[in-house]
Design an enzyme around this catalytic site. Structure first.
Site, short mmCIF file in Angstrom:
data_model
loop_
_atom_site.label_atom_id
_atom_site.label_comp_id
_atom_site.label_asym_id
_atom_site.label_seq_id
_atom_site.Cartn_x
_atom_site.Cartn_y
_atom_site.Cartn_z
N ASN A 22 -10.25 -57.09 -45.87
CA ASN A 22 -11.52 -57.80 -45.70
C ASN A 22 -12.49 -57.23 -46.74
OD1 ASN A 22 -13.46 -55.76 -44.59
ND2 ASN A 22 -11.98 -55.65 -42.90
N ASN A 76 -8.96 -55.89 -31.35
CA ASN A 76 -8.08 -56.92 -31.92
C ASN A 76 -6.73 -56.99 -31.22
OD1 ASN A 76 -9.53 -55.91 -34.94
ND2 ASN A 76 -9.89 -57.87 -33.95
N ARG A 95 -1.17 -55.30 -40.33
CA ARG A 95 -1.50 -54.95 -38.94
C ARG A 95 -0.43 -55.39 -37.94
NH1 ARG A 95 -7.63 -55.17 -37.03
NH2 ARG A 95 -6.61 -53.82 -35.51
N ARG A 149 -9.20 -65.16 -39.41
CA ARG A 149 -7.97 -64.52 -38.95
C ARG A 149 -7.25 -65.35 -37.87
NH1 ARG A 149 -8.10 -58.91 -39.82
NH2 ARG A 149 -8.99 -58.56 -41.88
N HIS A 178 -14.19 -61.83 -38.23
CA HIS A 178 -13.96 -61.84 -36.78
C HIS A 178 -15.30 -62.22 -36.13
CE1 HIS A 178 -10.44 -58.75 -36.94
NE2 HIS A 178 -9.94 -59.94 -36.68
N CYS A 274 -15.55 -53.36 -31.96
CA CYS A 274 -14.11 -53.51 -32.25
C CYS A 274 -13.37 -52.17 -32.20
CB CYS A 274 -13.87 -54.25 -33.56
SG CYS A 274 -14.66 -53.55 -34.98
N1 ARG Z 1 -9.86 -53.25 -41.21
C1 ARG Z 1 -9.77 -54.00 -40.01
C2 ARG Z 1 -9.27 -55.41 -40.30
O1 ARG Z 1 -9.63 -55.94 -41.32
C3 ARG Z 1 -11.07 -54.02 -39.30
C4 ARG Z 1 -11.02 -54.75 -37.99
C5 ARG Z 1 -12.31 -54.76 -37.30
N2 ARG Z 1 -12.18 -55.53 -36.13
C6 ARG Z 1 -13.07 -56.43 -35.69
N3 ARG Z 1 -12.80 -57.05 -34.57
N4 ARG Z 1 -14.15 -56.69 -36.33
O2 ARG Z 1 -8.53 -55.98 -39.55
#
Ligand code: ARG
Length: 301
Positions: A22, A76, A95, A149, A178, A274
Site C-alpha cells: 500500500n 484483517n 499476506r 482489497r 481498507h 487494525c
Molecule cells: N501493511 C498492511 C497491509 O497493507 C497494513 C494493514 C492495515 N490494516 C487495515 N485494516 N488498515 O495489508
C-alpha cells in the site's frame, strides 16, 4: 455465556516493513535501522495493549510467525459478531500465509468457548476482515468496504453469513485501501470519515443514512494521521496521536481521546483499529443501549 470485553492483538515479534503493498509502506525507512525500528515497534505495541487493558479489555495475543510481518494487523483476519467468526481471504500473496495461522488461532478460541462458530470465506473470494467490515451497533448494520482489497462480490457472502443488513461503500483511492483507514463508527451514532476516499455514490449513501449532525468529516491531514483508524469503547477512543482540531471536535461531543504513538505501524499503513480485532461485538449489546440513553443526539428518527 462469557460477557467479557475481549480484543485480539498479534505479537509484534516478527513485525517489520519489508515489502510495499500500500502507498504508506516504507521498507527503506525500516531498513535504515531495523534493530531500533523493531524495538520502537514493540514498545508502541505494548503501550497500545496497556491502554486497552486499562479500559477494561482482555487482550488475546496471537503468536507471530516469521515472514508474515502484517499478521500484526488482526483486524484483517476475520469479521466477528455474536460469537461467530468469518475468516478473511487476503488479496495480496504477501499476506495469504496468515490465513492458516489465524484459522488455528480462531479454532482454539472456539475450543476455549470464547466463540461458537468459525468459518472461512470461500477461497479466492477476497475479503479482508473487519478492516473492510465495520459493525454499527446503533444502526444494527455493517458498513462494508470494497474496491481496493475486498471484492464487491464478497459482500453478499458476509451479509448472508451474519444475516444482518449491509451498506456497501466503494473505496476509490489506493491510500485508503481498507474501510477502517477512512471510516470510523462511534458509539453515539456519529460517523467520522474522510469522504474523498469513497465514490460519489457511496458518499451519497452515507449522507442518506446518517443525519448531517452525526457526520464528522476529517481533513486529509487527519486521515493521514490515521485518526480514523480508532478503537471506540463507549465514550473512549484509542487512536494514534490525535490532531488537535479533531481531538477538540470529539471531546466536545463527549468522547475521550487516548492518543498512543503508533508511528511504527503507520509506516505499514495501519494504526489502532487494525492492530486489534474485537471479539465481543454483539447485536443489541447492553453497552450500546446504555450509551444510546445518554447520547445527546436524537437518533433514528
Ligand atoms: N501493511 C498492511 C497491509 O497493507 C497494513 C494493514 C492495515 N490494516 C487495515 N485494516 N488498515 O495489508
Amino acid at each position: 455465556m462469557d460477557h467479557a470485553r475481549r480484543i485480539v492483538m498479534s505479537s509484534p515479534d516478527h513485525y517489520e516493513v519489508c515489502y510495499s503493498i500500500n502507498p504508506w509502506m516504507k521498507p527503506d525507512e525500516w531498513a535504515a535501522d531495523p534493530v531500533a525500528a523493531g524495538r520502537t515497534a514493540r514498545a508502541q505495541w505494548s503501550a497500545l495493549g496497556d491502554r486497552l487493558r486499562g479500559l477494561g479489555l482482555t487482550v488475546e495475543v496471537v503468536p507471530a510467525a516469521p515472514g508474515l510481518p502484517d499478521m500484526v494487523f488482526p483486524a484483517n483476519a476475520a469479521i466477528v459478531l455474536d460469537r461467530r467468526a468469518l475468516l478473511a481471504r487476503f488479496r495480496c500473496p504477501e499476506r495469504q500465509g496468515e490465513e492458516a495461522l489465524f484459522l488455528a488461532f480462531f479454532d482454539q478460541l472456539k475450543r476455549r468457548g470464547v466463540l461458537d462458530e468459525v468459518r472461512q470465506l470461500p477461497q479466492g473470494l477476497f475479503q479482508e476482515g473487519a478492516g473492510d467490515c465495520i459493525w454499527d451497533a446503533r444502526r444494527q448494520l455493517f458498513w462494508v468496504g470494497y474496491g481496493q482489497r475486498s471484492l464487491a462480490k464478497s459482500v453478499d457472502h458476509v451479509a448472508s453469513f451474519f444475516a444482518r443488513p449491509v451498506r456497501r461503500l466503494e473505496l476509490v483511492t489506493p491510500h485508503f485501501y481498507h474501510l477502517d483507514t477512512c471510516f470510523c463508527v462511534l458509539s453515539g451514532g456519529e460517523i467520522l470519515y474522510y469522504p474523498p476516499a469513497l465514490s460519489p455514490q457511496s458518499q451519497a449513501l452515507v449522507a442518506a443514512e446518517v443525519p448531517a449532525e452525526l457526520r464528522i468529516a476529517a481533513t486529509a491531514e487527519e486521515a493521514a494521521a490515521f485518526s480514523l483508524n480508532a478503537v471506540n469503547i463507549g465514550r473512549d477512543l484509542v487512536m494514534a496521536s490525535p490532531p488537535p482540531r479533531l481531538k477538540a471536535i470529539l471531546e466536545a461531543r463527549g468522547y475521550h481521546c487516548h492518543g498512543v504513538d503508533l508511528s511504527s505501524y503507520m509506516l505499514s499503513g495501519g494504526a489502532a483499529y487494525c492492530m486489534t480485532l474485537r471479539l465481543d461485538l454483539s447485536s443489541r449489546a447492553a453497552e450500546d443501549n446504555a450509551v444510546a440513553q445518554d447520547c445527546q443526539w436524537t437518533f433514528g428518527t
